[in-house]
Design a protein around this motif. Structure first.
Motif, short mmCIF file in Angstrom:
data_model
loop_
_atom_site.label_atom_id
_atom_site.label_comp_id
_atom_site.label_asym_id
_atom_site.label_seq_id
_atom_site.Cartn_x
_atom_site.Cartn_y
_atom_site.Cartn_z
N ARG A 48 -9.40 7.54 -3.86
CA ARG A 48 -10.17 7.47 -2.62
C ARG A 48 -10.19 8.81 -1.89
N VAL A 79 0.36 1.94 -8.56
CA VAL A 79 -1.07 1.59 -8.54
C VAL A 79 -1.66 1.90 -7.18
N LYS A 80 -0.91 1.61 -6.12
CA LYS A 80 -1.38 1.89 -4.75
C LYS A 80 -1.57 3.40 -4.55
N LEU A 81 -0.59 4.21 -5.00
CA LEU A 81 -0.69 5.67 -4.87
C LEU A 81 -1.86 6.21 -5.69
N ASP A 100 -4.57 4.62 -6.36
CA ASP A 100 -5.78 4.22 -5.62
C ASP A 100 -6.02 5.19 -4.46
N TYR A 101 -4.96 5.57 -3.74
CA TYR A 101 -5.09 6.56 -2.65
C TYR A 101 -5.64 7.88 -3.18
N SER A 115 5.72 -0.71 -10.00
CA SER A 115 4.41 -0.67 -10.64
C SER A 115 3.31 -0.83 -9.59
N ALA A 116 3.50 -1.73 -8.62
CA ALA A 116 2.50 -1.95 -7.56
C ALA A 116 2.39 -0.71 -6.67
N ALA A 117 3.52 -0.08 -6.41
CA ALA A 117 3.51 1.15 -5.59
C ALA A 117 2.77 2.27 -6.30
#
Length: 182
Positions: free
Chosen positions: A18, A10-12, A14-15, A6-8
């Motif tokens: 951006r 969310v990080k992707l 976000d990328y 789930s954190a991965a």
């Protein structure tokens, strides 16, 4: 779904956000333009360009030895790096005289098959690049003497650069027959 997955994710995400935000300030992709390149030169105020594959090199007019019994446009022969080169004056071949002193003029070298010759022109203006869509297929110099050696031209900034073929010049029997007859 695990916490790490789930954190991965969310990080992707976000990328992605951006990247899209930063990409907005980048210039738009433009279509690539194809160019034709040649060696630009002048002859009696005509802007001409010779195809790159017809010019072996560009030189200052070397010291040459005159040859008796030849037409005035054949200047002579020169030793260029151990090879004997005939030196021809293009202006004189076309029945005119250049206003420039010979030491200020330049030599376009044609090295094809058994022909190794230097053609004196008024001035060399370096490599010229033209968009392919600027090509005009008709002879363009407006000079009948140049006509047989022209292969259309390119329009740039309102100026026409006629394509001058050194190969066509070398195929002209008059150019290959430099000896005076009669």
């Amino acid at each position: 779904m695990s916490t790490a997955a789930s954190a991965a994710f969310v990080k992707l995400a976000d990328y992605l956000v951006r990247c899209r935000r930063l990409a907005a300030s980048l210039p738009m992709q433009e279509d690539a333009v194809d160019y034709w390149s040649g060696v630009g030169f002048t002859l009696d105020r005509h802007r001409l360009v010779a195809p790159m594959d017809e010019v072996a090199e560009i030189l200052s007019v070397p010291a040459y030895t005159r040859v008796p019994g030849v037409l005035p446009w054949m200047k002579g022969v020169a030793n260029v790096r151990g090879r004997l080169m005939t030196i021809m004056d293009l202006s004189r071949f076309l029945g005119r005289a250049s206003e420039l002193q010979e030491r200020r003029r330049r030599l376009l070298v044609l090295d094809q098959n058994d022909l190794y010759t230097g053609v004196i022109v008024d001035e060399v203006q370096g490599m010229q690049h033209f968009p392919l869509d600027a090509y005009r297929p008709v002879p363009t110099a407006g000079d009948e003497d140049l006509g047989p050696y022209l292969r259309g031209g390119y329009l740039r900034d309102g100026e026409l650069w006629s394509v001058f073929s050194l190969t066509r010049l070398a195929q002209d029997p008059r150019f290959m027959q430099a000896a005076r007859t009669g």
